[in-house]
Design a protein around this motif. Structure first.
Motif, PDB file in Angstrom:
ATOM      1  N   THR A 137       0.835  -1.203   0.000  1.00 23.94           N
ATOM      2  CA  THR A 137       0.000   0.000   0.000  1.00 23.94           C
ATOM      3  C   THR A 137       0.871   1.256   0.000  1.00 23.94           C
ATOM      4  O   THR A 137       0.551   2.236  -0.683  1.00 23.94           O
ATOM      5  CB  THR A 137      -0.952  -0.001   1.211  1.00 23.94           C
ATOM      6  OG1 THR A 137      -1.781  -1.168   1.131  1.00 23.94           O
ATOM      7  CG2 THR A 137      -1.832   1.232   1.229  1.00 23.94           C
ATOM      8  N   ASP A 138       1.980   1.216   0.715  1.00 21.71           N
ATOM      9  CA  ASP A 138       2.903   2.358   0.723  1.00 21.71           C
ATOM     10  C   ASP A 138       3.435   2.650  -0.675  1.00 21.71           C
ATOM     11  O   ASP A 138       3.618   3.815  -1.053  1.00 21.71           O
ATOM     12  CB  ASP A 138       4.054   2.117   1.698  1.00 21.71           C
ATOM     13  CG  ASP A 138       3.629   2.189   3.160  1.00 21.71           C
ATOM     14  OD1 ASP A 138       2.508   2.682   3.446  1.00 21.71           O
ATOM     15  OD2 ASP A 138       4.425   1.741   4.025  1.00 21.71           O
ATOM     16  N   LYS A 139       3.684   1.606  -1.457  1.00 19.17           N
ATOM     17  CA  LYS A 139       4.142   1.793  -2.843  1.00 19.17           C
ATOM     18  C   LYS A 139       3.049   2.445  -3.691  1.00 19.17           C
ATOM     19  O   LYS A 139       3.332   3.300  -4.534  1.00 19.17           O
ATOM     20  CB  LYS A 139       4.557   0.450  -3.449  1.00 19.17           C
ATOM     21  CG  LYS A 139       5.797  -0.140  -2.822  1.00 19.17           C
ATOM     22  CD  LYS A 139       6.094  -1.512  -3.389  1.00 19.17           C
ATOM     23  CE  LYS A 139       7.223  -2.183  -2.623  1.00 19.17           C
ATOM     24  NZ  LYS A 139       7.425  -3.573  -3.030  1.00 19.17           N
ATOM     25  N   ILE A 140       1.813   2.040  -3.478  1.00 20.51           N
ATOM     26  CA  ILE A 140       0.694   2.636  -4.215  1.00 20.51           C
ATOM     27  C   ILE A 140       0.530   4.103  -3.835  1.00 20.51           C
ATOM     28  O   ILE A 140       0.280   4.952  -4.695  1.00 20.51           O
ATOM     29  CB  ILE A 140      -0.599   1.824  -3.984  1.00 20.51           C
ATOM     30  CG1 ILE A 140      -0.469   0.442  -4.635  1.00 20.51           C
ATOM     31  CG2 ILE A 140      -1.820   2.581  -4.526  1.00 20.51           C
ATOM     32  CD1 ILE A 140      -1.572  -0.527  -4.304  1.00 20.51           C
ATOM     33  N   VAL A 141       0.717   4.410  -2.565  1.00 14.56           N
ATOM     34  CA  VAL A 141       0.646   5.806  -2.118  1.00 14.56           C
ATOM     35  C   VAL A 141       1.688   6.649  -2.855  1.00 14.56           C
ATOM     36  O   VAL A 141       1.391   7.761  -3.308  1.00 14.56           O
ATOM     37  CB  VAL A 141       0.818   5.908  -0.586  1.00 14.56           C
ATOM     38  CG1 VAL A 141       1.115   7.340  -0.151  1.00 14.56           C
ATOM     39  CG2 VAL A 141      -0.421   5.384   0.120  1.00 14.56           C
TER      40      VAL A 141
END
Length: 156
Positions: free
Chosen positions: A13-17
């Motif tokens: 999710t951090d990568k998507i952010v």
């Protein structure tokens, strides 16, 4: 695997952010280019394009807000400085564009670049079943593909 409060894996999710913040930055540049074209357009198509550019920048402003809110929903912080926007920008900046065809060509190329970013985000979000991000990207993609088709028809 650690999950965040909405049930998505934290690391992915951090990568998507990060990618959503790239998209946010590029939308901010696109928005500002549209504003400039709206103000500076000249010629016999002024009345039609002036209104169209306003429609497009209003739509972009809504998308900017949706992207920022998605970043927040995923636990991130949306970028919000011009310095950040320029750092992450991948679009040609529309400066002093008053010619109708140059304006439309910039819109087509900008939307094409935004689609590339959105498809990348869609792919990443699909891998972790992030339906919220998927849905938003799918909606953006469908609308922007249609806008490109219409703008290319106008250029023909």
């Amino acid at each position: 695997m650690k999950l965040n409060t909405i049930g998505l894996p934290i690391a992915e999710t951090d990568k998507i952010v990060l990618e959503l913040n790239v998209l946010l930055s590029n939308f901010q540049v696109y928005y500002q280019s549209l504003r400039g074209m709206h103000w500076n357009i000249r010629g016999k198509r002024f009345f039609d394009l002036h209104v169209k550019f306003e429609e497009l920048y209003n739509d972009s402003q809504l998308k900017i807000d949706l992207i920022a809110e998605r970043v927040l929903t995923l636990g991130g912080t949306p970028l919000h400085t011009f310095e950040d926007y320029i750092k992450h920008n991948q679009l040609e900046v529309g400066k002093n564009i008053s010619n109708d065809e140059k304006a439309i060509q910039l819109i087509v190329s900008s939307l094409g670049a935004l689609l590339t970013i959105e498809r990348h985000i869609l792919s990443q979000a699909s891998e972790i079943d992030d339906e919220g991000t998927n849905s938003m990207m799918s909606d953006f993609i469908v609308e922007q593909e249609k806008t490109i088709w219409m703008m290319k028809a106008w250029l023909s």
